[in-house]
Each structure stands twice: as C-alpha cells, then as structure tokens.
Design a protein around this motif. Structure first.
Motif, short mmCIF file in Angstrom:
data_model
loop_
_atom_site.label_atom_id
_atom_site.label_comp_id
_atom_site.label_asym_id
_atom_site.label_seq_id
_atom_site.Cartn_x
_atom_site.Cartn_y
_atom_site.Cartn_z
N ILE A 175 0.88 -1.21 -0.19
CA ILE A 175 0.07 0.03 -0.06
C ILE A 175 0.89 1.12 -0.11
O ILE A 175 1.93 1.12 0.51
CB ILE A 175 -0.91 0.01 1.06
N SER A 176 0.32 2.39 -0.58
CA SER A 176 1.21 3.51 -0.72
C SER A 176 0.47 4.59 0.30
O SER A 176 -0.78 4.77 0.20
CB SER A 176 1.30 4.10 -1.92
N GLN A 177 1.30 5.53 0.61
CA GLN A 177 0.66 6.73 1.55
C GLN A 177 -0.01 7.48 0.62
O GLN A 177 0.53 7.95 -0.43
CB GLN A 177 2.24 7.42 2.02
N GLY A 178 -0.98 8.03 0.79
CA GLY A 178 -2.12 8.83 0.15
C GLY A 178 -3.19 8.00 -0.49
O GLY A 178 -4.14 8.48 -0.89
N ASP A 179 -2.96 6.69 -0.57
CA ASP A 179 -4.03 5.97 -1.36
C ASP A 179 -5.09 5.84 -0.57
O ASP A 179 -5.23 6.00 0.54
CB ASP A 179 -3.49 4.50 -1.51
#
Length: 465
Positions: A175-179
């Motif tokens: 998972i990516s920060q901001g998703d």
C-alpha cells in the motif's frame, strides 16, 4: 479420564477456537472435566438435533451432509477443525464419521462466552504457545492479538472463510501513503516495512517492521482518511486480506466501544485517562478540560507513557480518528473507549475549554531515551537566549507597557511552540532510529552466533583430522 494440558491432545485443544484464549486456570479446569470420545463410523449428530453441546474434531475425518448431498469433508488437521462442527442449534445438517474419529463435546456457554480479556500485564494469561516445530502457524500468532480475542467465535469463523489470499514479491509496494483505504491485511508469512514521508519531498522515515500474525491497513478504513503510511515487502510475502465491508461488520463493530458524555464523566471519575488525538493546533484551539494531547500520527511512539491499568477515553472532532486510535490501543492491550460523535457530535456536545495562547496545555510524554518532549525553554543549548527574553518581558512589565508585555509574551510563546514541535519531531526520529539500530543489532547477534557455531565445528573437524 482427565486430559493432561501438556499432552499431545492438550496441545491440540489449545489451538481450538476460542479455547486458546481462556486463562490458564480455566483451561486446566476444562481439561480436567472433559472426556475425549471416540467412534468407528456412525453419526455424530443429525439435522434438527437440539443438543446444545458443541463438537470439536480431534482426529480422523467427518463428512457434513444434507439429505445425502456432501457439503464438506472436515479433516482433523485442517484449519476448519479448529471450530466446532456445524455449530448452529438446531443442527442444519448431518455429521457422519469417516472411519475412526476422536472428538470433544463441550458446553456451548464455555465456548461462546470465554472470560473477557484482562488488560493487566500477565504473561501467564495466554495458553496459546507457538510450537517450535510449527513456524508457519500464522493463525496461532493471530489469535494472540487482543483484538481477535475480543471477537465472538462466529465472527472468527466468518473472517477465515472470507479472507482472500494475495502474494507480494520482495521489494513490492503493498500500500502507498495517500492511497484510498480498501482492505485490511493479515500477514500469513514474510516481513514488511512500514514507512512514512512527513512531507511530499521528504525522505521516508522507517517506522516499524511487521511479520507473521500481525495486521495492518485498519487506520484508513476506520478514519476514512487516505493511507498514512507506505508498506513495502521486505521478503516474499503471503497476505490475507478482508474488504472494508467485512472488516466493519466482523471486526470493527464488535471490537470498538462507544460512550456518551455522561458515561465519559463517570469513567473519568473512576480514574480513566482522557486522550485527545487531534493535531496540536486543533487541540490548542479548544479542548476538553483535563485532556492529554497525543496526535494520532505519533500515538504509536507514546504508548509506553500510558498506564494499562487505567481505561483510556479517546476524543477527536467527529469520532472517526478516535476509532483508529482506539483500535491501535486495543491491539496493545489497553481498555479503550470512544466519545460517541467526538467533540462535534450531536450525541455529545461537551463544553470546550478555550484557553488563551499563553495558557495552552500540552502532554508531558516521556520517550524511552529519557528526553521529555515538552521543554520549557526556547533553546536549552543557549540559556542566555531565555534569560535575555525573560529580561525583556520583565523590563516591559516594569516600564508599565502592557501592550509591549503582551506582545513579547506572545512572541516567546510562539517560539516555545515551534521549539516544542521541533523537539517532538526529533524525538520521534530518534525513537525510530533506535528501533532500527536494535533490529540491526539482533541480526548481527544471530549472525555472530552462527559464525561461532561454524568456527566451533571447524575446530572440531580439525581435531578429528
């Protein structure tokens, strides 16, 4: 005949859900008063039976069928056998033994109403132990989580049925920060890194390393905010994920506890802690009297400063961030309660304490390295600055210039606030760096042990020659 808790049968029973979460004394009493039954073929129960006792399979195979149609074959070694066989009463299907089987009959109250989790530190409380010869038993590790201990057995069974298995390669971003939050993840095998960027152009800060039996991804599902961290696979990983809808109905709803303003005042009178998880700026703009400010983004770093003996009432603007904070506290064995609707909710509109800029309250949290995050000076390394500024304020007061005095006081207060924010950030970074150093130390220690063993073996081989 009583069952020895340390026997092979006792170890099998330890893994049954939710018997593994019973206190040691209660688990031992259950084994003393339980008899293992056996049969060669035959029916264990029939559709329509109302016997409230639940049946757990210990060895062999059982076929679950309805009107001659086979629905499922349960083997004792399977994960499904950790749950009671077709536990609905009255029975909806038949259970037929395939050859020789051994099983338990247990009272439904014992199974469905285990003793609630005790939040006191007690290393003897849990009876589940991960066997040394079973390193891949992710479910045993998962059941050690206080959150999953709070769930009804039926919810645990539905979760395991609903989980979807996904795989990630080493170095892949999970998972990516901001998703946008979409899934809750459980780690079946492998390790991953949790990191965060304080700002878009900043470098990643390593926050934690997670492994088998641990979980992540709930913050965005609870708060409705975007993902606040990035998760990267450090090894090849196998994950189990649960979508937002099932997470909410099976985990969130039975785990989180909400209270209104009257109930909050009652638990506060009994010694509970009131924790405001909003940002420092929002906290300073107005907060409930007696609250401690611990912004959610830094709460993980401050858990060791809280007392597990005291319930924690979590407060934010609308209750959403409080849900994520309470879930984090529950995972670390705190008794967390949430102010329903937050400070802006219609269900509870408490009187907010507005304080002048010079009288703001700030939490006094102590980090492991002994540095207090609230420093009462602008710059402790330059005490002359503080003396000069104090002298200026005193001079202004002596001169009878209240406007100058107020201006200088506000100026010093703002400087203190900025210094405090900088020190907080520095302490968080030092804590993260400390954890990374400790992790590297443990790795080197293991490598040294292996090298020592290899050297000892080499010396032994030379002695033989």
């Amino acid at each position: 005949m009583a069952i020895d808790v340390n026997s092979e049968d006792g170890l099998i029973i330890r893994k049954l859900i939710p018997l593994g979460t019973l206190p040691c004394a209660q688990f031992s009493a259950l084994c003393e008063n339980t008899v293992i039954e056996g049969t060669r073929g035959g029916t264990l129960f029939k559709k329509g039976d109302t016997d409230p006792r639940l049946i757990y399979l210990l060895s062999g195979e059982v076929t679950l069928q309805a009107e001659g149609l086979i629905i499922e074959v349960i083997a004792a070694e399977s994960e499904a056998a950790r749950f009671a066989l077709a536990h609905q009463i009255p029975r909806k299907i038949d259970a037929v033994a395939n050859g020789v089987v051994r099983f338990l009959r247990l009272d439904a109250d014992t199974v469905n109403n285990p003793t609630p989790l005790d939040y006191k530190e007690d290393n003897s409380y849990m009876v589940i132990e991960e066997p040394e010869d079973d390193p891949n038993d992710w479910m045993t590790a998962l059941l050690k989580s206080p959150v999953f201990q709070r769930l009804p057995p039926a919810n645990l069974q539905k979760i395991l049925i609903t989980l979807e298995e996904v795989c990630f390669d080493e170095g892949e971003t999970i998972i990516s920060q901001g998703d946008v939050g979409d899934y809750y993840y459980l780690i079946k095998s492998g390790y991953c890194l949790v990191s965060r960027k304080p700002s878009p152009n900043a470098k990643d800060i390593k926050l934690a390393q997670l492994g088998k039996g641990e979980a992540f991804g709930e913050d965005a599902l609870l708060s409705g905010a975007p993902r606040n961290v990035t998760i990267t696979a450090l090894t090849n990983m196998v994950l189990l994920r649960l979508d937002e809808q099932h997470f909410s109905s099976l985990i969130k709803e039975p785990s989180l506890k909400f209270i209104d303003q009257a109930q909050m005042q009652e638990v506060l009178n009994q010694g509970a802690i009131l924790l405001d998880v909003r940002s420092q700026d929002d906290y300073k703009a107005g907060h409930l009297p007696g609250t401690i400010n611990a912004p959610f983004f830094s709460l993980r770093m401050q858990l060791k400063t809280l007392n597990r003996e005291q319930p924690v009432v979590v407060v934010c603007d609308n209750g959403k961030v409080s849900e994520a904070a309470a879930f984090l506290l529950l995972r670390h064995r705190f008794n967390a309660l949430i102010l329903k609707g937050g400070m802006n909710g219609s269900a509870a509109k408490p009187e907010v304490k507005k304080v002048p800029e010079s009288e703001h309250e700030t939490a006094h949290f102590v980090i492991d390295d002994g540095i207090e995050t609230l420093i009462s000076s602008v710059d402790e390394s330059r005490p002359q600055n503080r003396q000069e500024q104090s002298g200026q304020i005193l001079s202004a007061a002596d001169s009878g210039a209240p406007e100058d005095q107020l201006r200088l006081m506000k100026s010093e207060n703002e400087a203190l606030r900025r210094a405090n924010l900088q020190l907080n950030d520095k302490c968080l970074k030092l804590e993260v760096e400390k954890e990374e150093v400790l992790r590297q130390y443990r790795i080197l220690q293991k490598q040294m042990e292996k090298l020592t063993q290899m050297l000892g073996k080499a010396k032994g081989d030379q002695g033989v020659l």
